[in-house]
Design a protein around this motif. Sequence first.
Motif, PDB file in Angstrom:
ATOM      1  N   ASP A  82       0.839  -1.198   0.000  1.00  0.00           N
ATOM      2  CA  ASP A  82       0.000   0.000   0.000  1.00  0.00           C
ATOM      3  C   ASP A  82       0.877   1.251   0.000  1.00  0.00           C
ATOM      4  O   ASP A  82       1.629   1.482   0.932  1.00  0.00           O
ATOM      5  N   LYS A  83       0.764   2.018  -1.064  1.00  0.00           N
ATOM      6  CA  LYS A  83       1.507   3.281  -1.160  1.00  0.00           C
ATOM      7  C   LYS A  83       0.548   4.463  -1.051  1.00  0.00           C
ATOM      8  O   LYS A  83       0.853   5.587  -1.405  1.00  0.00           O
ATOM      9  N   GLY A  84      -0.670   4.177  -0.562  1.00  0.00           N
ATOM     10  CA  GLY A  84      -1.685   5.207  -0.408  1.00  0.00           C
ATOM     11  C   GLY A  84      -2.555   5.321  -1.648  1.00  0.00           C
ATOM     12  O   GLY A  84      -2.217   4.819  -2.715  1.00  0.00           O
ATOM     13  N   ILE A  85      -3.683   5.967  -1.470  1.00  0.00           N
ATOM     14  CA  ILE A  85      -4.636   6.162  -2.570  1.00  0.00           C
ATOM     15  C   ILE A  85      -5.046   7.626  -2.630  1.00  0.00           C
ATOM     16  O   ILE A  85      -4.876   8.372  -1.672  1.00  0.00           O
ATOM     17  N   ARG A  86      -5.584   7.986  -3.760  1.00  0.00           N
ATOM     18  CA  ARG A  86      -6.266   9.275  -3.932  1.00  0.00           C
ATOM     19  C   ARG A  86      -7.514   8.919  -4.717  1.00  0.00           C
ATOM     20  O   ARG A  86      -7.484   8.814  -5.935  1.00  0.00           O
ATOM     21  N   GLU A  87      -8.615   8.689  -3.993  1.00  0.00           N
ATOM     22  CA  GLU A  87      -9.790   8.074  -4.599  1.00  0.00           C
ATOM     23  C   GLU A  87     -11.084   8.763  -4.188  1.00  0.00           C
ATOM     24  O   GLU A  87     -11.196   9.301  -3.082  1.00  0.00           O
ATOM     25  N   THR A  88     -12.040   8.720  -5.100  1.00  0.00           N
ATOM     26  CA  THR A  88     -13.398   9.212  -4.866  1.00  0.00           C
ATOM     27  C   THR A  88     -14.301   8.001  -4.650  1.00  0.00           C
ATOM     28  O   THR A  88     -14.228   7.025  -5.409  1.00  0.00           O
ATOM     29  N   PHE A  89     -15.134   8.063  -3.632  1.00  0.00           N
ATOM     30  CA  PHE A  89     -16.035   6.966  -3.273  1.00  0.00           C
ATOM     31  C   PHE A  89     -17.476   7.457  -3.360  1.00  0.00           C
ATOM     32  O   PHE A  89     -17.858   8.393  -2.658  1.00  0.00           O
ATOM     33  N   ILE A  90     -18.264   6.830  -4.223  1.00  0.00           N
ATOM     34  CA  ILE A  90     -19.674   7.180  -4.383  1.00  0.00           C
ATOM     35  C   ILE A  90     -20.514   5.965  -4.005  1.00  0.00           C
ATOM     36  O   ILE A  90     -20.231   4.841  -4.434  1.00  0.00           O
ATOM     37  N   ASN A  91     -21.552   6.190  -3.188  1.00  0.00           N
ATOM     38  CA  ASN A  91     -22.476   5.122  -2.752  1.00  0.00           C
ATOM     39  C   ASN A  91     -21.727   3.943  -2.132  1.00  0.00           C
ATOM     40  O   ASN A  91     -22.048   2.778  -2.391  1.00  0.00           O
ATOM     41  N   ALA A  92     -20.746   4.246  -1.325  1.00  0.00           N
ATOM     42  CA  ALA A  92     -19.919   3.200  -0.707  1.00  0.00           C
ATOM     43  C   ALA A  92     -20.728   2.352   0.268  1.00  0.00           C
ATOM     44  O   ALA A  92     -21.640   2.837   0.935  1.00  0.00           O
ATOM     45  N   ASN A  93     -20.337   1.081   0.324  1.00  0.00           N
ATOM     46  CA  ASN A  93     -20.954   0.138   1.243  1.00  0.00           C
ATOM     47  C   ASN A  93     -19.868  -0.794   1.767  1.00  0.00           C
ATOM     48  O   ASN A  93     -19.239  -1.507   0.988  1.00  0.00           O
ATOM     49  N   VAL A  94     -19.629  -0.753   3.072  1.00  0.00           N
ATOM     50  CA  VAL A  94     -18.644  -1.646   3.680  1.00  0.00           C
ATOM     51  C   VAL A  94     -19.252  -3.044   3.720  1.00  0.00           C
ATOM     52  O   VAL A  94     -20.346  -3.245   4.256  1.00  0.00           O
TER      53      VAL A  94
END
Length: 193
Positions: A82-94
């Motif tokens: 894991d080097k990190g993320i730059r992400e957009t999350f729409i309608n996320a569900n764990v």
Amino acid sequence: MKLPILAYGHRILKQKCESIDRKYPNLEQIIRDMWETVQNANGCGLAASQIGQAIRLFVVDSKTTYENLEEVGRQTFFDENDKGIRETFINANVIERSCGFWEDDEGCLSIPNLSQKVKRNWTVTIEYYNQDFEKQTQTFSGTTARMIQHEYDHTEGILYVDYLKPLTKQLVAPKLKKIAKGQIKASYPMKFI
């Protein structure tokens, strides 16, 4: 556009957010504004509810955190690949959380100048749509998972201070009241009740 961040005390921060579709009005602009707002505030994540939009949308930048850590910190707080993320999350569900927990300091742009220890799952698997509205299922760990869980909680109307033990809640209550009343200084624009 840099937007003001809603401070602790705003009702929308305690509201469960609504799912959206790709036709949601001005979605691309909202996402651009969120990235500009979180970067201006030197944050690592931001939920749409924090800018007054009660929708299931958040952004996470653990990549900057990873890049600013020494190697020892990277090994401690991030998984090997894991080097990190730059992400957009729409309608996320764990959809799954690990049994393993870890406790670390957490803060929130809606609750400036205050951080507390919060216990989170080390690993989380989440379904979501990315910025291009492509469905994703990903598993994240360590600091990246912590940031995702924090922002996901915002879409559920949960703040990190909701996890504090009763005595700790009592101790931070005066500070939270000051934040709600705007009796604090933040290094970024905020909107108070």
